[in-house]
Enzyme design. Structure first.
Site, short mmCIF file in Angstrom:
data_model
loop_
_atom_site.label_atom_id
_atom_site.label_comp_id
_atom_site.label_asym_id
_atom_site.label_seq_id
_atom_site.Cartn_x
_atom_site.Cartn_y
_atom_site.Cartn_z
N ASN A 62 0.83 -1.20 0.00
CA ASN A 62 0.00 0.00 0.00
C ASN A 62 0.87 1.26 0.00
O ASN A 62 1.96 1.28 0.58
CB ASN A 62 -1.01 0.00 1.16
CG ASN A 62 -0.41 -0.09 2.54
OD1 ASN A 62 0.49 -0.87 2.80
ND2 ASN A 62 -0.94 0.72 3.45
N ALA A 67 -3.13 13.49 0.59
CA ALA A 67 -4.46 13.64 0.00
C ALA A 67 -5.03 12.22 -0.07
O ALA A 67 -4.84 11.51 -1.04
CB ALA A 67 -4.37 14.27 -1.38
N CYS A 73 -4.18 0.78 -2.38
CA CYS A 73 -3.99 -0.43 -1.59
C CYS A 73 -2.99 -1.38 -2.25
O CYS A 73 -2.79 -1.36 -3.46
CB CYS A 73 -5.33 -1.16 -1.43
SG CYS A 73 -6.60 -0.23 -0.59
N GLU A 75 -3.20 -4.58 -2.84
CA GLU A 75 -3.78 -5.51 -3.80
C GLU A 75 -3.91 -4.86 -5.18
O GLU A 75 -3.62 -5.50 -6.20
CB GLU A 75 -5.17 -5.97 -3.33
CG GLU A 75 -5.14 -6.70 -2.01
CD GLU A 75 -5.34 -5.80 -0.79
OE1 GLU A 75 -5.91 -6.29 0.20
OE2 GLU A 75 -4.93 -4.61 -0.83
N CYS A 112 -10.24 -4.78 0.85
CA CYS A 112 -11.35 -3.82 0.91
C CYS A 112 -12.25 -4.01 -0.32
O CYS A 112 -11.90 -4.75 -1.26
CB CYS A 112 -10.82 -2.39 0.99
SG CYS A 112 -10.14 -1.76 -0.57
N CYS A 115 -10.67 -3.12 -3.74
CA CYS A 115 -9.71 -4.14 -4.17
C CYS A 115 -10.42 -5.39 -4.66
O CYS A 115 -10.02 -6.00 -5.65
CB CYS A 115 -8.73 -4.47 -3.05
SG CYS A 115 -7.56 -3.13 -2.77
#
Length: 160
Positions: A62, A67, A73, A75, A112, A115
């Site tokens: 990651n 910002a 991520c 993945e 998540c 992902c």
């Protein structure tokens, strides 16, 4: 109205040493990649490693940004990197591991939603399942046989 039930099957391994040898190697690569995470804001480091049909392994970690929405991520870093380098190569499996500077993560941490959607796109593109293995810093590892097991009723190109 008709109710329908969606079921998935998972496998749970007690430790990395219980995994098949090739997946142990993949998880070890994910753990190494996690060390390269740039996570100064969340203090949540994730590593991912992808095994291709050729047995080549690609990695991602990651990468955060002040910002917040500009970060990415592990993945997605891994899958997009793989797609850029090996656009026509099949993907067999992805291993994901997470750690935190705030606490020891002993429970498996799944991808998540964003992902899951990104990984599903590649699974649908290749028309064959991608096994997903995920864990925290230590402890159990969960395996699904397909990204779509993690994203039932997902969005795909047929709706466009």
């Amino acid at each position: 109205m008709k109710k329908q039930k969606i079921e998935i099957s998972i496998e749970v391994f007690e430790s990395v040493s219980e995994l098949p040898k090739d997946i142990q190697e993949l998880m070890n690569k994910a753990q190494e990649a996690r060390k390269n995470a740039y996570a100064p804001y969340s203090l949540f480091q994730v590593g991912a490693a992808i095994r291709l049909a050729s047995n080549e392994i690609t990695i991602g970690s990651n990468q955060e940004n002040a910002a917040y929405p500009s970060g990415l991520c592990a993945e997605r870093v891994a899958i997009f990197h793989t797609g850029a380098l090996y656009p026509n190569e099949g993907i067999k499996a992805i291993a994901i591991c997470a750690s935190s500077s705030k606490q020891v993560l002993t429970e498996p941490i799944g991808p998540c939603g964003a992902c899951r959607q990104s990984l599903a796109e590649y699974e649908q593109k290749q028309k064959s399942p991608i096994a997903v293995y995920f864990m925290g810093e230590t402890g159990k590892i969960v395996k699904t046989n397909s990204v779509l097991d993690l994203l039932p009723l997902g969005f795909n190109a047929k709706y466009l």
